[in-house]
Design a protein around this motif. Structure first.
Motif, PDB file in Angstrom:
ATOM      1  N   ILE A   1      11.023  13.628   6.908  1.00  0.00           N
ATOM      2  CA  ILE A   1      10.033  12.630   6.494  1.00  0.00           C
ATOM      3  C   ILE A   1      10.633  11.490   5.686  1.00  0.00           C
ATOM      4  N   SER A   2      11.980  11.384   5.626  1.00  0.00           N
ATOM      5  CA  SER A   2      12.517  10.191   4.975  1.00  0.00           C
ATOM      6  C   SER A   2      12.857   9.159   6.037  1.00  0.00           C
TER       7      SER A   2
ATOM      8  N   LEU B   1       0.831  -1.211   0.000  1.00  0.00           N
ATOM      9  CA  LEU B   1       0.000   0.000   0.000  1.00  0.00           C
ATOM     10  C   LEU B   1       0.865   1.260   0.000  1.00  0.00           C
ATOM     11  N   THR B   2       1.995   1.214   0.748  1.00  0.00           N
ATOM     12  CA  THR B   2       2.904   2.368   0.754  1.00  0.00           C
ATOM     13  C   THR B   2       3.463   2.606  -0.646  1.00  0.00           C
ATOM     14  N   PHE B   3       3.880   1.514  -1.299  1.00  0.00           N
ATOM     15  CA  PHE B   3       4.413   1.603  -2.652  1.00  0.00           C
ATOM     16  C   PHE B   3       3.363   2.177  -3.612  1.00  0.00           C
ATOM     17  N   LEU B   4       2.146   1.670  -3.502  1.00  0.00           N
ATOM     18  CA  LEU B   4       1.061   2.123  -4.368  1.00  0.00           C
ATOM     19  C   LEU B   4       0.780   3.615  -4.142  1.00  0.00           C
ATOM     20  N   GLY B   5       0.677   4.003  -2.880  1.00  0.00           N
ATOM     21  CA  GLY B   5       0.304   5.380  -2.553  1.00  0.00           C
ATOM     22  C   GLY B   5       1.381   6.378  -2.948  1.00  0.00           C
ATOM     23  N   LEU B   6       2.655   6.049  -2.677  1.00  0.00           N
ATOM     24  CA  LEU B   6       3.730   7.024  -2.914  1.00  0.00           C
ATOM     25  C   LEU B   6       4.320   6.905  -4.310  1.00  0.00           C
TER      26      LEU B   6
ATOM     27  N   LEU C   1       2.712  12.597   4.079  1.00  0.00           N
ATOM     28  CA  LEU C   1       2.249  12.615   5.473  1.00  0.00           C
ATOM     29  C   LEU C   1       0.917  11.886   5.688  1.00  0.00           C
ATOM     30  N   PRO C   2      -0.105  12.106   4.842  1.00  0.00           N
ATOM     31  CA  PRO C   2      -1.336  11.333   5.043  1.00  0.00           C
ATOM     32  C   PRO C   2      -1.122   9.832   4.873  1.00  0.00           C
ATOM     33  N   VAL C   3      -0.286   9.442   3.901  1.00  0.00           N
ATOM     34  CA  VAL C   3      -0.001   8.017   3.705  1.00  0.00           C
ATOM     35  C   VAL C   3       0.685   7.462   4.943  1.00  0.00           C
ATOM     36  N   PHE C   4       1.654   8.237   5.459  1.00  0.00           N
ATOM     37  CA  PHE C   4       2.367   7.830   6.675  1.00  0.00           C
ATOM     38  C   PHE C   4       1.393   7.639   7.835  1.00  0.00           C
ATOM     39  N   ALA C   5       0.534   8.651   8.045  1.00  0.00           N
ATOM     40  CA  ALA C   5      -0.394   8.598   9.179  1.00  0.00           C
ATOM     41  C   ALA C   5      -1.306   7.383   9.068  1.00  0.00           C
TER      42      ALA C   5
END
Lengths: 202, 173
Positions: free
Chosen positions: B19-20, A162-167, A175-179
């Motif tokens: 943020i990295s 999901l992180t790969f897809l989002g970013l 930041l929203p993806v991180f949160a």
């Protein structure tokens, strides 16, 4: 990693001289110079354990922590080793030491390649393009161990995907993806209640 | 370059540093520096990253290159200090605090939550960098061969990058 464990010397023979900010500065300049093209953590580990300033366990703990704090890992690692061995002054000189050689080289490279503007010789331009392709491969090979560790965590595959897809694919703001995803990871890996004293789950 | 641009540069690189996680956040660098501010081009992004691989020390010295490309010497100083300063300070403080709190269960959970996120960030960076550095089948081939060499052998990555640079120059990539 530690395939050469048989060559471990007896380190109890002489107590190590305690590090000073100046010795840490020299140490990390040397680490930076020997770490051209990566492997900085390995060089840092060798440098501090060979001098008897840290055990392997202490280094591993510091290294994990350096991965978790934001920012470039190798510099974080230098700051943490410096702080741990020699306080704030040690942290400062360690960071300066690991940055200085590359900073000088990079400023020179910037002045040459960017100062020339678009008038860079074609051979240099195509050489840089070839280097960029290999740099991509360096990044991918460096990502593999990190990905392996990340997938070992509960829900790791889905969270990493999901992180790969989002970013990477959707190019969403970080930041929203991180949160959302670190929040989900926290929920999945939330601390369990302390198990009851009778060990019925082995 | 105006003073306000320089400040914008410092603040942007402070943010990019903070943020990295777990490595390089090329995807966010590209989104902000190329897409949002138009400070650098995709070609500069790829060139800086490649040069970073050749430098002694941390390969994210590419930020120095991006700062220089944006605003010359003051820009290089601004991006470097902004990117490395606050994160190094935070790391030193974390190292001093860690020994007291490292066994707290929520801290362990946070570490577990961060690991897959860091993996996804790195893979996103590979995708974005690939889009800006590979323009031909020859380039893709060089990247693939370099990857196999790095993955299967112990050859130093600097030698691989320099070899690819020579090959690129010879082929007129």
């Amino acid at each position: 990693m530690t395939s050469t464990a048989s060559s471990r010397p007896e380190e109890t023979a002489r107590p190590p001289a305690p590090p000073t900010p100046a010795t840490l500065l020299r140490l990390f300049v040397g680490v930076a110079l020997s770490g051209i093209g990566g492997g900085l953590p390995a060089h840092a580990r060798r440098a501090v354990t060979a001098r008897g300033w840290m055990t392997d366990a202490q280094f591993a703990e510091t290294y994990t922590l350096a991965q978790l704090t934001p920012g470039p890992n190798a510099v974080n690692l230098a700051a943490m080793i410096g702080a741990r061995l020699c306080g704030p002054a040690g942290a400062a000189t360690s960071v300066v030491g690991i940055l200085i050689p590359g900073l000088i080289a990079m400023l020179a490279a910037s002045a040459v390649t960017l100062g020339a503007g678009s008038g860079l010789p074609p051979a240099v331009q195509s050489g840089l393009r070839g280097a960029a392709c290999a740099a991509l491969a360096v990044m991918l090979s460096a990502a593999i161990p990190v990905v392996r560790v990340g997938l070992g965590v509960k829900g790791g595959l889905i969270l990493a995907a999901l992180t790969f897809l989002g970013l990477g694919v959707l190019r969403l703001n970080l930041l929203p993806v991180f949160a959302a995803l670190v929040g989900l990871g926290l929920y999945l890996n939330r601390p369990q209640r302390v198990p009851p004293p009778e060990e019925d789950h082995v | 370059m105006s003073e306000s641009t320089l400040w914008a540069l410092v603040l942007e690189f402070v943010r990019l540093g903070l943020i990295s996680f777990g490595g390089t956040n090329i995807a966010e660098l590209e989104r902000v520096l190329v897409g949002e501010h138009h400070w650098i081009t995709p070609g500069t992004l790829a060139n800086g990253f490649a040069l970073g691989q050749l430098m002694p020390g941390p390969n994210m010295l590419a930020v120095t290159y991006y700062g220089y490309a944006t605003a010359g010497w003051p820009g290089a100083l601004a991006s470097t200090l902004g990117f490395y300063g606050p994160t190094a300070l935070l790391s030193a403080l974390a190292a001093l605090a860690w020994r007291r709190f490292s066994t707290h269960p929520w801290l362990v959970a946070f570490r577990d939550a961060l690991l897959p996120f860091g993996a996804g960030v790195l893979l996103a960076g590979v995708l974005v960098l690939g889009q800006s550095s590979i323009h031909s089948w020859v380039g893709a081939g060089i990247a693939a061969v370099a990857f196999v060499i790095l993955w299967r052998t112990k050859v130093n990555s600097v030698i691989v990058v320099i070899g690819a640079a020579v090959l690129g120059a010879l082929l007129g990539l």
